[in-house]
Design a protein around this motif. Structure first.
Motif, PDB file in Angstrom:
ATOM      1  N   GLU A 416      50.224  72.106 207.834  1.00 14.06           N
ATOM      2  CA  GLU A 416      50.801  70.843 208.283  1.00 14.06           C
ATOM      3  C   GLU A 416      50.385  70.562 209.712  1.00 14.06           C
ATOM      4  O   GLU A 416      50.197  71.470 210.501  1.00 14.06           O
ATOM      5  CB  GLU A 416      52.322  70.871 208.157  1.00 14.06           C
ATOM      6  CG  GLU A 416      52.960  72.098 208.775  1.00 14.06           C
ATOM      7  CD  GLU A 416      54.434  72.209 208.435  1.00 14.06           C
ATOM      8  OE1 GLU A 416      55.071  71.186 208.208  1.00 14.06           O
ATOM      9  OE2 GLU A 416      54.952  73.334 208.416  1.00 14.06           O
ATOM     10  N   ARG A 417      50.246  69.284 210.023  1.00 14.87           N
ATOM     11  CA  ARG A 417      49.784  68.918 211.358  1.00 14.87           C
ATOM     12  C   ARG A 417      50.104  67.457 211.591  1.00 14.87           C
ATOM     13  O   ARG A 417      50.162  66.677 210.649  1.00 14.87           O
ATOM     14  CB  ARG A 417      48.272  69.130 211.415  1.00 14.87           C
ATOM     15  CG  ARG A 417      47.692  69.501 212.746  1.00 14.87           C
ATOM     16  CD  ARG A 417      48.194  70.824 213.258  1.00 14.87           C
ATOM     17  NE  ARG A 417      47.967  70.939 214.693  1.00 14.87           N
ATOM     18  CZ  ARG A 417      46.855  71.450 215.219  1.00 14.87           C
ATOM     19  NH1 ARG A 417      45.902  71.882 214.441  1.00 14.87           N
ATOM     20  NH2 ARG A 417      46.717  71.512 216.525  1.00 14.87           N
ATOM     21  N   ARG A 427      51.558  62.218 209.863  1.00 13.19           N
ATOM     22  CA  ARG A 427      51.864  63.618 209.630  1.00 13.19           C
ATOM     23  C   ARG A 427      51.193  63.988 208.310  1.00 13.19           C
ATOM     24  O   ARG A 427      51.322  63.263 207.321  1.00 13.19           O
ATOM     25  CB  ARG A 427      53.366  63.789 209.505  1.00 13.19           C
ATOM     26  CG  ARG A 427      53.761  65.179 209.238  1.00 13.19           C
ATOM     27  CD  ARG A 427      55.118  65.511 209.841  1.00 13.19           C
ATOM     28  NE  ARG A 427      55.446  66.872 209.491  1.00 13.19           N
ATOM     29  CZ  ARG A 427      54.868  67.934 210.027  1.00 13.19           C
ATOM     30  NH1 ARG A 427      53.995  67.783 210.983  1.00 13.19           N
ATOM     31  NH2 ARG A 427      55.167  69.154 209.638  1.00 13.19           N
ATOM     32  N   ALA A 428      50.434  65.065 208.301  1.00 14.32           N
ATOM     33  CA  ALA A 428      49.699  65.441 207.092  1.00 14.32           C
ATOM     34  C   ALA A 428      50.067  66.852 206.671  1.00 14.32           C
ATOM     35  O   ALA A 428      50.183  67.753 207.497  1.00 14.32           O
ATOM     36  CB  ALA A 428      48.194  65.360 207.347  1.00 14.32           C
ATOM     37  N   VAL A 429      50.288  67.002 205.388  1.00 10.29           N
ATOM     38  CA  VAL A 429      50.577  68.317 204.820  1.00 10.29           C
ATOM     39  C   VAL A 429      49.635  68.517 203.641  1.00 10.29           C
ATOM     40  O   VAL A 429      49.583  67.671 202.743  1.00 10.29           O
ATOM     41  CB  VAL A 429      52.037  68.399 204.313  1.00 10.29           C
ATOM     42  CG1 VAL A 429      52.314  69.774 203.733  1.00 10.29           C
ATOM     43  CG2 VAL A 429      53.021  68.068 205.410  1.00 10.29           C
TER      44      VAL A 429
END
Lengths: 489, 327
Positions: A416-417, A427-429
């Protein structure tokens, strides 16, 4: 006693969540299509709707509309619900001459020799090779230590079945039995030319009730699916899978494979050209492979390569959702459905989900080679930012990434970042699971949420199943990089 | 220790003497004063100290001045005898102010007037903070915390929840604190319901606060582990609350209570970690941080997509290891 406080808090939170019932558009839960494979638990017959109805058979989430619009017939897939005419004398004659080469193929549990699934098959020409569906013999292909198979013909004779070759992508298999065919079913060397409306006869053993012939019409090639399928407007039921569909002269046009559950007599056939290819392969190979799993893995790898190439052959289309630009792909194979879900005056959810109809049946609990993308645009004009944040967080929580107890896949690994694309902070997972049986295949899930606004949230999910790691990365990168803001509020 | 040990002679052996009947936990149940030695003890009415115990003899024992300056407790031939430290004494036992003996079902000790007592404890109890005031404050805190949760999770402008949540918080608080107050009455003689309610209210507010704080910090500085292990903060909060409850019931054993609560908290945390491992194959509570907050609360810079993709790429090794590890 500590637990009591914890429990209370959890109750509060859970209660709150329950009251909201935000009902996020489920990630493209496509409506199941019935693989015409019989259910071992025989509550059949009664469960159905209408004449062509069946039965709790294994399902395949391909070919379909999102759950919200169950009965919308797709253009070109119109319903043929009129009662079929009485079988003509042609059908009677045909059945009489075909019955000698018609088989029922049963998967048996080695221990106790009880049947687990049953399907149909037919002897090709005068050889001892029979064609059927891969999904009829999948258990034997995947777990030869647990399952074995036998055939029963129309006279009640039985014998062992030996698996020779499988084609997972087109759902075909070739088996060898201990007797030869009479030569009735002709699998032609060249592709069969069919005219729309041409009469076809479908044979098999529906619902394990007995051998049957049903009559219908050829209605063209299905363009929505990843691999060609013929549309057959006639009833195909569970258990008829793997049976032949022939023209009046006995030339095989296709192999029964599936039907639309939400339709009436909308059934599908595997075009005979793929069967020809598979039979050629069998003729070339010296002996059947001992273990089919690496072979199936190889076929799935080939499938995903083609699928991802097709998906990314041109840049993803950008569509506007509120102030956001979201990537989708709309083509013959990818169908998108939109839905809006206004929640009173408090907030509203617009959802769009696209599914690439390329799923491949591996076993009755595993389908793969699929792409699905979902976008949800949640916004509120009245909610306080913190309250909206709670709502958005709740919605961003996805619980169905699979259990760890699954023996077919590893547990999910996630990264995640907070990232930014050219114009949008997000926000990306990314969660990835590997296939245990098939080396080099992975399931990718990408979850994103916009982080640029306090009263609107764009949340997207991309599922790519059964791809190589490189292709998973490729799709994820292309998809993630495409998000942006449209400037329009 | 008592001073009798150093007593040179019977000069110091002055009465009056106090016989203390003890409960199992060492608490004094009853005190009886006797003016002079010897002290005859037993169930009969001609004794100096009447033992109300069916398992004591009519004339059970006698306490006399011993030759070495200590008191001597002598068995008068009773059937059940006198037991000291789990052993029945044969004939007589030299005793001092801390010797506890049991006759029948009765434990007792005898102390002289010169027995030295422990120095008085420093009183840290806020005596004004008892009763209605802290009780009310506790309820108000709990209700406010519940209202905050109700408001944060309200996605439908549903007014009912603003009654339900506080009612639930207050109701559970009353039951919880009531149980503690019952224990307090049992072991500490006073109920102190108000104090327990206050502790409950603070704990509930702290639980909500810790959760919110963890979310905000995690979101602002990309500290995903904060929410991934938030349950341990909750466990610690509950342990602290339980410690305060226990310390209210028995204030004299603070150190021991602290250790016990700490140990319980560690045990609960280990159970949570183990449970997560068993169910999800990871120690964290969640697969990823689902928290989304307004953009103003974000403090750390975001990374470009390319950097992120490198991170995803790096994950492959780990997955392949897992795949190979357990076929």
């Amino acid at each position: 006693m500590k637990r009591a406080v914890l429990a209370f808090l959890l109750t509060c939170i859970a209660f709150g969540a329950a009251l909201e019932a935000t009902s996020p558009p489920a990630a493209a839960q496509p409506q199941a299509r019935n693989m015409t494979q019989p259910a071992p638990n025989a509550t059949q017959g009664t469960a159905g709707v209408g004449a062509a109805a069946a039965v709790g058979a294994p399902q395949m989430p391909v070919d379909t509309a999102p759950a919200a619009t169950p009965n919308a017939p797709l253009p070109g897939e119109s319903e043929t619900q009129d009662a079929l005419p009485e079988p003509s004398s042609g059908a009677q004659d045909l059945y009489e001459s075909a019955r000698g080469d018609l088989l029922q193929i049963r998967m048996l549990l080695k221990n106790g020799r009880t049947q687990s699934t049953v399907g149909s098959g037919f002897l090709v020409g005068t050889s001892n090779l029979a064609l059927t569906n891969y999904h009829v013999v999948s258990q034997m292909a995947l777990d030869p230590a647990i399952y074995t198979a036998e055939y029963i013909d129309t006279d009640g004779n039985t014998g062992p079945v030996e698996l020779m070759a499988v084609d997972v992508l087109h759902d075909l298999a070739v088996v060898r039995i201990n007797r030869n065919g009479s030569g009735f079913f002709k699998v032609p060397e060249q592709a069969v030319r069919l005219r729309q409306g041409q009469r076809l006869y479908s044979l098999g053993n529906p619902l394990d009730l007995g051998f049957a012939i049903s009559e219908g019409a050829y209605n063209g090639v299905l363009t929505r699916s990843f691999y060609d399928r013929l549309i057959f407007s006639g009833p195909i039921n569970s258990g008829m899978s793997g049976g032949p569909s022939v023209t009046a002269s006995g030339t095989v046009a296709g192999i029964n494979v599936s039907r639309r559950r939400d339709g009436e007599s909308v059934s599908f056939l595997v075009p005979v050209k793929y069967a020809q290819e598979l039979l050629r392969k069998v003729a070339e190979q010296p002996a059947p492979p001992g273990d089919f799993n690496p072979l199936i893995g190889k076929q799935l790898l080939a499938h995903q390569a083609g699928m991802v190439d097709k998906l990314l052959e041109e840049p993803l289309t950008l569509k506007g959702m509120g102030q956001y630009l979201v990537p989708v792909r709309e083509s013959g194979e990818v169908r998108c459905w939109g839905r809006s879900n206004a929640r009173g005056a408090v907030y509203s959810v617009d959802a769009m989900s696209c599914v690439m109809q390329s799923a491949v049946f591996v076993s009755d609990v595993q389908q793969t080679g699929n792409v699905a993308m979902t976008h949800q645009y949640i916004r509120s004009g009245t909610m306080d930012p913190m309250r909206f944040a709670t709502l958005a967080s709740d919605n961003f929580q996805v619980n169905n990434l699979g259990s760890t107890g699954d023996p077919r896949l590893t547990k999910p690994f996630c990264t995640e970042r907070f990232v930014h694309t050219r114009s949008l902070p997000m926000r990306a997972v990314t969660c990835v699971r590997a296939y245990r049986k098939f080396e080099g295949l992975y399931n990718f899930t990408l979850l994103t949420a916009s982080t640029d606004a306090s009263q609107s949230s764009l949340q997207s999910r991309l599922d790519v199943s059964g791809v190589s790691y490189e292709n998973g990365l490729r799709v994820t990168r292309a998809y993630l990089g495409a998000f942006g803001r449209s400037g329009r509020r | 220790m008592s001073d009798q040990a150093q007593a040179p002679a019977s000069a110091l052996w002055r009465g009056p003497w106090t016989i203390e009947t003890l409960a199992r936990n060492g608490e004094v149940l009853h005190r009886h004063r006797v003016a002079a030695l010897p002290i005859r003890m037993g169930r009969a009415y001609d004794n100096d100290f009447i033992v109300d115990d069916d398992y004591a003899a009519a004339h059970h024992a006698v306490v006399e001045a011993g030759e070495d300056g200590k008191l001597r407790l002598r068995d008068l031939g009773s059937r059940n005898g006198i037991v000291h430290r789990g052993r029945r004494i044969k004939d007589a036992l030299a005793i001092d102010g801390d010797t506890v003996v049991r006759m029948g079902h009765t434990s007792l000790r005898i102390r002289g007037a010169s027995h030295q007592v422990a120095p008085e404890l420093v009183d840290r109890t806020m005596h004004g903070w008892e009763g209605m005031l802290p009780g009310g404050a506790g309820i108000v805190l709990a209700v406010l915390a519940a209202l905050l949760v109700a408001w944060l999770t309200d996605a439908s402008n549903d007014l009912e929840r603003y009654a339900q949540f506080p009612a639930a918080a207050a109701g559970i608080g009353l039951v919880w604190s009531g149980l503690w107050a019952f224990g307090n009455r049992l072991f500490g003689r006073r109920a102190r319901l108000g104090r327990h309610l206050f502790i409950y209210g603070c704990a509930l507010a702290a639980l909500v606060g810790v959760r919110l704080l963890a979310s905000v910090l995690a979101y602002a500085w990309s500290l995903e582990w904060l929410t991934a292990y938030a349950s341990h903060a909750a466990v610690a909060t509950v342990a602290v609350a339980v410690y305060f409850h226990l310390a209210t019931v028995t204030p004299q054993y603070r150190r021991r209570l602290r250790l016990a609560c700490g140990a319980l908290a560690v045990l609960a945390s280990v159970l949570i970690l183990g449970g997560n491992m068993q169910r999800h194959g990871r120690t964290a509570d969640e697969l990823y941080m689902p928290v989304l907050l307004p953009p103003e609360l974000r403090a750390s810079p975001d990374v470009p997509v390319a950097d992120y993709m490198k991170q995803v790429e790096a994950m492959k090794r780990e997955i392949d290891e897992e795949r190979g590890g357990t076929p």
